[in-house]
Design an enzyme around this catalytic site. Sequence first.
Site, mmCIF file in Angstrom:
data_model
loop_
_atom_site.group_PDB
_atom_site.id
_atom_site.type_symbol
_atom_site.label_atom_id
_atom_site.label_comp_id
_atom_site.label_asym_id
_atom_site.label_seq_id
_atom_site.Cartn_x
_atom_site.Cartn_y
_atom_site.Cartn_z
ATOM 1 N N VAL A 1 30.624 77.580 50.081
ATOM 2 C CA VAL A 1 29.873 77.863 48.851
ATOM 3 C C VAL A 1 28.476 77.256 48.953
ATOM 4 C CG1 VAL A 1 29.796 77.616 46.341
ATOM 5 C CG2 VAL A 1 32.011 77.797 47.503
ATOM 6 N N ASP B 1 29.986 88.622 47.498
ATOM 7 C CA ASP B 1 29.812 87.329 48.172
ATOM 8 C C ASP B 1 29.696 86.204 47.130
ATOM 9 O OD1 ASP B 1 28.751 85.774 50.735
ATOM 10 O OD2 ASP B 1 27.313 85.386 49.132
ATOM 11 N N VAL C 1 25.973 79.993 63.069
ATOM 12 C CA VAL C 1 26.471 78.734 62.497
ATOM 13 C C VAL C 1 27.224 77.931 63.558
ATOM 14 C CG1 VAL C 1 27.957 77.710 60.728
ATOM 15 C CG2 VAL C 1 26.599 79.740 60.185
ATOM 16 N N GLU D 1 24.612 89.765 54.690
ATOM 17 C CA GLU D 1 25.838 89.834 55.483
ATOM 18 C C GLU D 1 25.780 91.100 56.345
ATOM 19 O OE1 GLU D 1 28.632 87.494 55.067
ATOM 20 O OE2 GLU D 1 26.966 86.474 54.134
ATOM 21 N N ARG E 1 33.668 86.659 71.549
ATOM 22 C CA ARG E 1 34.163 87.953 72.054
ATOM 23 C C ARG E 1 33.666 88.207 73.465
ATOM 24 N NH1 ARG E 1 33.142 90.775 67.037
ATOM 25 N NH2 ARG E 1 35.041 90.646 65.806
ATOM 26 N N GLY F 1 17.550 88.760 58.375
ATOM 27 C CA GLY F 1 18.852 88.181 58.710
ATOM 28 C C GLY F 1 19.525 87.450 57.557
ATOM 29 N N LYS G 1 32.436 82.988 46.074
ATOM 30 C CA LYS G 1 32.048 81.574 45.945
ATOM 31 C C LYS G 1 32.416 81.046 44.559
ATOM 32 C CE LYS G 1 28.315 82.373 49.266
ATOM 33 N NZ LYS G 1 26.959 82.885 49.434
HETATM 34 N N1 HSE Z 1 24.720 86.386 52.792
HETATM 35 C C1 HSE Z 1 24.838 85.158 52.092
HETATM 36 C C2 HSE Z 1 23.636 85.043 51.169
HETATM 37 C C3 HSE Z 1 24.843 83.969 53.016
HETATM 38 O O1 HSE Z 1 22.778 85.924 51.174
HETATM 39 O O2 HSE Z 1 23.566 84.075 50.430
HETATM 40 C C4 HSE Z 1 26.022 83.095 53.070
HETATM 41 O O3 HSE Z 1 27.019 83.301 52.133
#
Ligand code: HSE
Length: 424
Positions: free
Chosen positions: A125, A194, A12, A183, A43, A180, A198
């Site tokens: 979100v 997750d 991002v 998370e 890092r 990908g 949100k």
């Molecule tokens: N891992 C999250 C998802 C992406 O699968 O929607 C961003 O929050």
Amino acid sequence: MLKVGIIGVGTVGASVANILEQNSDIIEARCGKKIVPIVGIVRDVSRDRGVSIPLSTNMDDVLENSEVDVVIELMGGVEGPFEVVKKALQNGKAVVTANKALLAYHRYSLQDIAGDIPIGFEASVAGGIPIIKALREGLSANHIESIKGIMNGTCNFILTKMMSEKVEFKDVLDEAQKLGYAEADPTFDVGGFDAAHKLLILASIAYGIHANPEDILIEGIEHINSEDIFFAKEFGYNIKHLTIAKKCANNKVELRAHAALVPSSQMIAKVDDVMNGISVIGDRVGETMYYGPGAGGDATASAVIADLIDIARVGQSSPMLGFKRDLEGGGLTLLNSDEIETKYYMRIKVSDEIGVLTKITSILGDFGISVDSFLQKPDSSDKSLATLLFSTHKCKELDVQNAMNEIAKLSTCREKPVMIRIED
Ligand code: HSE
């Protein structure tokens, strides 16, 4: 000129730096200023990030840099980023963050610390969908009746595959990780956390509800199997991972994140693959629907930069969480999860013996649970077993939990019964 420091130049962060450069014409025209990333914190500076901005490993090159007007926090985690964002605000810098876990726990403290300093969090979100703006500004004349969303792309990808192909949860999770979507720790996705983070952010803006993840009902999709998919198809449902905020009687709001059977005809049931979709019902506007990519570098960066443009234009004019003061007569409060009322689907694996069904329906009856439909599936590998699939009329969460516990105690019950809520 607005000068920006980016903490965390991963997918991002790199997109943010690149879009600021490549779309500088439209960005500058929209806000009347150049927005320039002047440093990125990583890092390991030796790794190529595909960006042309200077990189550093020292956070203070952003936080203590008097040139930096806005700090973009893209670190991940909760307490580490909290300290970073606090320091940025204390040093008078505006903040833009995509970090939903940080906001799920600390949004109210951050609002207090920030005072008039803008904090943008549109990207936290549903990635590229401007849902914060929709709720906080676009729908601000409405009492919000409900929010029903698919806010985790990984869950949606897995469930869509399970519905359309004969695949089990674990195999699709591997694929989602390889692509990908998930998370770093996929339990955040498939465990429902997750999406719940949100939901809590939206619930603050919609209802002024100050709740933490521990306060609400959170379930994932790990328990869903091909028998549930079979039942769903048979009775015209899709299975989706939903986040639900719903105003109910006595000024209460229910908040929950869990898998649900949704009638296939509903628009939300048609939000497939890795996409996100959110339905918001306002008391005046009626139902509004938002659809788009919930993750991905450019989509998330698009929301981050929208916040930067707002800050460059005027500073943030809306209060961070959408309310200037409490509602008169007291605000809304959180409904205890035990009190939630909805319809349910249950899967119960039993020994296929005389009287099993009677015992189970009698337990359901004892808890005031009325059966709506029923299917019995023979076990494909063991003829002495059968799976009973029920759906119920509306009943209370606590009664269903208690009934399931009683059913689990039956000697003929061969697996922990599974329940999925039905959202008509
Ligand atoms: N891992 C999250 C998802 C992406 O699968 O929607 C961003 O929050």
